[in-house]
Design a protein around this motif. Structure first.
Motif, PDB file in Angstrom:
ATOM      1  N   ALA A 296       0.820  -1.212   0.000  1.00 53.39           N
ATOM      2  CA  ALA A 296       0.000   0.000   0.000  1.00 53.39           C
ATOM      3  C   ALA A 296       0.854   1.262   0.000  1.00 53.39           C
ATOM      4  N   TYR A 297       2.131   1.136   0.406  1.00 54.97           N
ATOM      5  CA  TYR A 297       3.003   2.310   0.540  1.00 54.97           C
ATOM      6  C   TYR A 297       3.809   2.504  -0.744  1.00 54.97           C
ATOM      7  N   THR A 298       3.115   2.833  -1.804  1.00 57.52           N
ATOM      8  CA  THR A 298       3.760   2.933  -3.107  1.00 57.52           C
ATOM      9  C   THR A 298       4.752   4.075  -3.198  1.00 57.52           C
ATOM     10  N   LEU A 299       4.564   5.146  -2.417  1.00 53.23           N
ATOM     11  CA  LEU A 299       5.464   6.303  -2.464  1.00 53.23           C
ATOM     12  C   LEU A 299       6.455   6.318  -1.310  1.00 53.23           C
ATOM     13  N   ALA A 300       6.371   5.337  -0.419  1.00 55.05           N
ATOM     14  CA  ALA A 300       7.302   5.218   0.704  1.00 55.05           C
ATOM     15  C   ALA A 300       7.490   3.731   1.017  1.00 55.05           C
ATOM     16  N   PRO A 301       8.106   2.985   0.099  1.00 60.97           N
ATOM     17  CA  PRO A 301       8.220   1.529   0.265  1.00 60.97           C
ATOM     18  C   PRO A 301       9.393   1.137   1.168  1.00 60.97           C
ATOM     19  N   PHE A 302       9.240   1.471   2.460  1.00 66.24           N
ATOM     20  CA  PHE A 302      10.312   1.252   3.418  1.00 66.24           C
ATOM     21  C   PHE A 302      10.005   0.062   4.319  1.00 66.24           C
ATOM     22  N   HIS A 303      10.902  -0.188   5.261  1.00 62.99           N
ATOM     23  CA  HIS A 303      10.686  -1.248   6.239  1.00 62.99           C
ATOM     24  C   HIS A 303       9.328  -1.024   6.914  1.00 62.99           C
ATOM     25  N   PRO A 304       8.559  -2.090   7.152  1.00 68.94           N
ATOM     26  CA  PRO A 304       7.240  -1.896   7.768  1.00 68.94           C
ATOM     27  C   PRO A 304       7.269  -1.131   9.086  1.00 68.94           C
ATOM     28  N   GLN A 305       8.370  -1.217   9.845  1.00 69.17           N
ATOM     29  CA  GLN A 305       8.436  -0.496  11.109  1.00 69.17           C
ATOM     30  C   GLN A 305       8.664   1.010  10.921  1.00 69.17           C
ATOM     31  N   ALA A 306       8.943   1.443   9.693  1.00 69.24           N
ATOM     32  CA  ALA A 306       9.177   2.870   9.458  1.00 69.24           C
ATOM     33  C   ALA A 306       7.916   3.705   9.624  1.00 69.24           C
ATOM     34  N   VAL A 307       6.754   3.068   9.755  1.00 69.58           N
ATOM     35  CA  VAL A 307       5.539   3.844  10.031  1.00 69.58           C
ATOM     36  C   VAL A 307       5.548   4.403  11.450  1.00 69.58           C
ATOM     37  N   ASN A 308       6.428   3.899  12.313  1.00 74.94           N
ATOM     38  CA  ASN A 308       6.616   4.438  13.663  1.00 74.94           C
ATOM     39  C   ASN A 308       7.611   5.587  13.574  1.00 74.94           C
ATOM     40  N   ALA A 309       7.121   6.779  13.355  1.00 74.47           N
ATOM     41  CA  ALA A 309       7.973   7.930  13.066  1.00 74.47           C
ATOM     42  C   ALA A 309       7.809   8.996  14.148  1.00 74.47           C
ATOM     43  N   PHE A 310       8.672  10.001  14.082  1.00 75.04           N
ATOM     44  CA  PHE A 310       8.528  11.129  15.005  1.00 75.04           C
ATOM     45  C   PHE A 310       9.275  12.348  14.497  1.00 75.04           C
ATOM     46  N   LEU A 311       8.853  13.497  14.985  1.00 76.62           N
ATOM     47  CA  LEU A 311       9.632  14.724  14.892  1.00 76.62           C
ATOM     48  C   LEU A 311      10.355  14.897  16.216  1.00 76.62           C
ATOM     49  N   GLY A 312      11.620  15.277  16.162  1.00 79.89           N
ATOM     50  CA  GLY A 312      12.308  15.644  17.387  1.00 79.89           C
ATOM     51  C   GLY A 312      11.889  17.039  17.819  1.00 79.89           C
ATOM     52  N   ARG A 313      12.037  17.297  19.095  1.00 77.30           N
ATOM     53  CA  ARG A 313      11.710  18.626  19.617  1.00 77.30           C
ATOM     54  C   ARG A 313      12.714  18.980  20.713  1.00 77.30           C
ATOM     55  N   ALA A 325      12.413  16.124  23.344  1.00 68.30           N
ATOM     56  CA  ALA A 325      11.112  15.467  23.312  1.00 68.30           C
ATOM     57  C   ALA A 325      10.900  14.911  21.911  1.00 68.30           C
ATOM     58  N   ILE A 326       9.865  14.086  21.780  1.00 67.22           N
ATOM     59  CA  ILE A 326       9.456  13.639  20.452  1.00 67.22           C
ATOM     60  C   ILE A 326       7.986  13.989  20.241  1.00 67.22           C
ATOM     61  N   ILE A 327       7.647  14.204  18.989  1.00 71.90           N
ATOM     62  CA  ILE A 327       6.259  14.384  18.561  1.00 71.90           C
ATOM     63  C   ILE A 327       5.935  13.182  17.689  1.00 71.90           C
ATOM     64  N   PRO A 328       5.167  12.209  18.183  1.00 74.98           N
ATOM     65  CA  PRO A 328       4.917  10.989  17.411  1.00 74.98           C
ATOM     66  C   PRO A 328       4.206  11.276  16.091  1.00 74.98           C
ATOM     67  N   VAL A 329       4.633  10.556  15.068  1.00 72.22           N
ATOM     68  CA  VAL A 329       4.098  10.714  13.714  1.00 72.22           C
ATOM     69  C   VAL A 329       3.759   9.331  13.166  1.00 72.22           C
TER      70      VAL A 329
END
Length: 377
Positions: A296-313, A325-329
């Motif tokens: 389903a991730y045609t534009l971001a075909p990465f490791h399945p765990q890459a959906v666990n993302a964040f912005l640093g703060r 801190a982190i801002i979960p994404v």
């Protein structure tokens, strides 16, 4: 805390994003899911992974990325980013023309940048911005090669830190990179000392690590990050792996070992394309790193765990304290990052604490508000 002339300093918030690859049309749409957090910060910094250009000769030496549409830089500014790091393994993929076009494109909306230039001296210059009378500097380095992307005295490219390979082969993303070198330490000391003369806070961005692999750090990663702090950096931020890494404190200062994907939407990683090198890499990396991307991730075909993302703060207090801190994404198919809802945010906080532990670093605690704290031994 009082600055020059006895002026009271204000607290400043800084948001940190990983790799930005915006190859697709309607760039504002792809960024809108994280833009509220980016715009809310006093300063937002991302890593521009590829050149934004419509010209330039394709560089040899790595799997080349295509140039992103130059007009998409306006969307990056519109989303709230006002500073970017540039030193990475793809910034020189369209040659000197691509770097020149990217820099001109960033200068137009006033996005400060560090890490690439038409000469090595330019690439090693810190980017400096002022927020409420306090100066913040960013330095940016490529630790993974390829050496053909490195800037020289009269050659366009990126700033770099020489990392030793296990067999003495040239530095390259696919090489076995194992150890910090004395030359890298000397570069960090020289550049950070110079940045200290013009800034009150110094951030060092390192393009480093093992791609597409959860948790694991390469042998040199903690050493080069520690060396940056020993040389005077206040915060170290990493990117390149396209999956987040753990968070460490060293001498009381935060290291984000990998910010993962800030916003990556591209067809360059699809096996269904005409470019032979990119098509071959899209297939080979799955075997090399042992993963199968979600179709389903045609534009971001990465490791399945890459959906666990964040912005640093970073909260840089009026008293000079630095609180990370982190801002979960969450990443929605086909590749759009969005600020995570509460249940997913809790999962992502737990994931980041877990991969920190799995990488052999000291335990951290991430509070419900995203603040990251050391766990006493």
């Amino acid at each position: 805390m009082r600055g020059e002339g006895g002026v009271n300093w204000e607290a400043i918030s800084i948001v940190l994003a990983g790799d930005l690859v915006l190859d697709e049309p309607d760039a504002p749409y792809w960024l809108d899911g994280i833009a509220p957090a980016v715009r809310a910060a006093d300063l937002a910094i991302g890593h521009l992974e590829v050149p934004h250009t419509a010209r330039g000769a394709e560089m040899k030496g790595d799997v080349p990325a295509p140039g992103a549409p130059p007009e998409n830089i306006a969307a990056i500014a519109g989303a709230g980013f006002s500073m970017v790091s540039l030193a990475g393994n793809h910034i020189a993929d369209c040659g000197a023309e691509g770097i020149a076009d990217t820099i001109a494109g960033l200068d137009a909306p006033g996005i400060a940048h560090a890490g690439a230039g038409l000469t090595l001296a330019e690439a090693r210059e810190p980017a400096v911005v002022d927020r409420s009378g306090r100066r913040i500097a960013l330095l940016s380095y490529n630790c993974v090669g390829p050496e053909s992307a490195w800037a020289g005295a009269d050659r366009a490219g990126c700033a770099w830190l020489p990392i030793a390979t296990a067999d003495g082969s040239p530095v390259a993303p696919a090489a076995n990179l194992v150890a910090l070198t004395d030359a890298a330490v000397a570069i960090l000391r020289e550049d950070i000392a110079r940045a200290r003369t013009v800034a009150d806070l110094v951030l060092v961005a390192l393009h480093k690590g093992i791609v597409h692999t959860p948790a694991r750090l390469a042998p040199y990663e903690r050493a080069v990050s520690h060396a940056a702090i020993d040389a005077g950096a206040d915060v170290v931020i990493g990117h390149h792996a396209h999956i987040v890494r753990g968070i460490e404190f060293y001498r009381g200062k935060p290291i984000f070992h990998g910010l993962g994907n800030g916003c990556v939407v591209t067809r360059a990683l699809s096996p269904a394309q005409d470019h032979p090198a990119r098509r071959e890499w899209a297939q080979r990396r799955k075997a090399l790193f042992g993963f199968e991307p979600d179709p389903a991730y045609t534009l971001a075909p990465f490791h399945p765990q890459a959906v666990n993302a964040f912005l640093g703060r970073i909260e840089w207090g009026a008293d000079g304290t630095i609180v990370p801190a982190i801002i979960p994404v969450d990443v929605e198919a086909p590749g759009r990052p969005v600020l995570a809802p509460p249940d997913r945010a809790a999962d992502i906080r737990a994931y980041v604490a877990g991969i920190t532990r799995d990488a052999g670093m000291p335990d951290i605690r991430i509070d419900a508000d995203g603040r990251v704290r050391e766990v006493a031994a």
